[in-house]
Design an enzyme around this catalytic site. Structure first.
Site, mmCIF file in Angstrom:
data_model
loop_
_atom_site.group_PDB
_atom_site.id
_atom_site.type_symbol
_atom_site.label_atom_id
_atom_site.label_comp_id
_atom_site.label_asym_id
_atom_site.label_seq_id
_atom_site.Cartn_x
_atom_site.Cartn_y
_atom_site.Cartn_z
ATOM 1 N N ASP A 36 -2.751 1.756 -12.361
ATOM 2 C CA ASP A 36 -1.817 2.447 -11.476
ATOM 3 C C ASP A 36 -2.188 3.942 -11.477
ATOM 4 O O ASP A 36 -2.938 4.402 -12.342
ATOM 5 C CB ASP A 36 -0.401 2.198 -12.031
ATOM 6 C CG ASP A 36 0.641 3.079 -11.394
ATOM 7 O OD1 ASP A 36 0.703 3.104 -10.157
ATOM 8 O OD2 ASP A 36 1.385 3.760 -12.144
ATOM 9 N N ASP A 38 0.160 7.100 -10.297
ATOM 10 C CA ASP A 38 1.221 8.050 -10.675
ATOM 11 C C ASP A 38 1.796 7.747 -12.057
ATOM 12 O O ASP A 38 2.198 6.624 -12.343
ATOM 13 C CB ASP A 38 2.365 7.989 -9.653
ATOM 14 C CG ASP A 38 1.936 8.509 -8.292
ATOM 15 O OD1 ASP A 38 1.638 9.701 -8.191
ATOM 16 O OD2 ASP A 38 1.887 7.701 -7.335
ATOM 17 N N ASP A 203 3.044 1.974 -15.568
ATOM 18 C CA ASP A 203 4.189 2.623 -16.213
ATOM 19 C C ASP A 203 5.540 2.276 -15.600
ATOM 20 O O ASP A 203 6.572 2.529 -16.202
ATOM 21 C CB ASP A 203 4.039 4.149 -16.117
ATOM 22 C CG ASP A 203 4.215 4.620 -14.685
ATOM 23 O OD1 ASP A 203 3.297 4.399 -13.868
ATOM 24 O OD2 ASP A 203 5.297 5.141 -14.365
HETATM 25 MG MG LIG Z 1 3.148 4.730 -11.826
#
Ligand SMILES: [Mg+2]
Ligand SMILES: [Zn+2]
Length: 262
Positions: A36, A38, A203
């Protein structure tokens, strides 16, 4: 309006990075590490960071609409206002994105992983090709992502305004926004038959669908102390894959490397 074929969209989104889903360079079972963007590669959320170029009152007004309208609509309105009302062009937006800091140790672990011949890296992100491309170029690491970049395509219009398009338009998955189901991306990668094993690093809540699609031999790497980690009490038993948790790139490297070279 967005009647662009999926393959064209994919090639458009991959084109800035040169390689994408090209033929495999070495034979044998391969591992794909899907990451991922961000708060996994970069410390901040790139959409919130770019929205900081707007005056506070406008930014807050648009942020309040995120739960109802979603992130794609949010960034579209941010970019529209930046260009239309504040004369902020795509170059200035790119400069803001380039200034985002990497999660400590993340550049190092990505470079280490990319050096392993039987392994490929890709990015799976609900950000967009312009932001990700700018950031990767700033660190000269576009070449690390031989597995491609799966994200919303973006283009700079003749007027200089940046336009972000949806990666897909889906109604099958209610865990994910309509513009991108990360689980369907993982399914496609699994079904491609190109990789023996998948490792997913993320996250946030929008990574839950992706890790739910992983199989027993796959690995989910969940950033500790962030949204997705908090979801594990409720959803941990729904996962077939093994799980490791990490705080930064240094810890990720320490925990992940033995699993790959074993
Ligand atoms: Mg993220
Ligand atoms: Zn989904």
């Amino acid at each position: 309006m967005f009647a662009i074929s999926r393959s064209l969209r994919l090639s458009r989104c991959l084109s800035p990075f040169g390689r994408g889903l090209s033929a495999s360079s070495s034979p044998g079972p391969r591992t794909l590490v899907a990451i991922d963007f961000d708060r996994t590669i970069v410390e901040q959320d790139s959409y919130l960071a770019v929205s900081q170029l707007l005056p506070t009152s406008q930014r807050k007004e648009l942020q309040d609409q995120i739960p109802k309208c979603g992130w794609l609509s949010f960034i579209s309105q941010v970019l529209q206002r930046l260009h239309g009302e504040h004369k902020v062009n795509s170059a200035s937006v790119g400069k803001r994105v380039r200034s985002l800091t990497a999660v400590p140790g993340m550049l190092r672990v990505m470079r280490q992983l990319a050096r392993i011949p039987e392994l490929e890296l890709c990015i799976v992100s609900d950000a967009n090709s312009f932001f990700i491309g700018e950031w990767l170029q700033a660190y000269a690491i576009e070449c690390l992502f031989a597995g491609g970049v799966f994200t919303n395509p973006a283009c700079v219009q003749a007027s200089g305004e940046l336009l972000v398009l949806p990666y897909q338009e889906q109604t099958d998955c209610d865990l994910c926004p309509s513009n991108m189901c990360k689980g369907s991306v993982m399914d496609e990668l699994t079904c491609s038959g190109r990789y023996e094993r998948l490792i997913y690093v993320g996250d946030s809540c929008n990574d839950l669908c992706a890790i739910k699609r992983l199989r027993q031999k796959d690995v989910a790497c969940i950033r500790r102390g962030f949204e997705l980690h908090g979801k594990m009490t409720a959803h941990g038993q729904e996962l077939a894959c093994s799980v490791l948790t990490w705080r930064d790139g240094h810890e990720l490297e320490e925990l992940l490397m033995p699993k790959i070279v074993a």
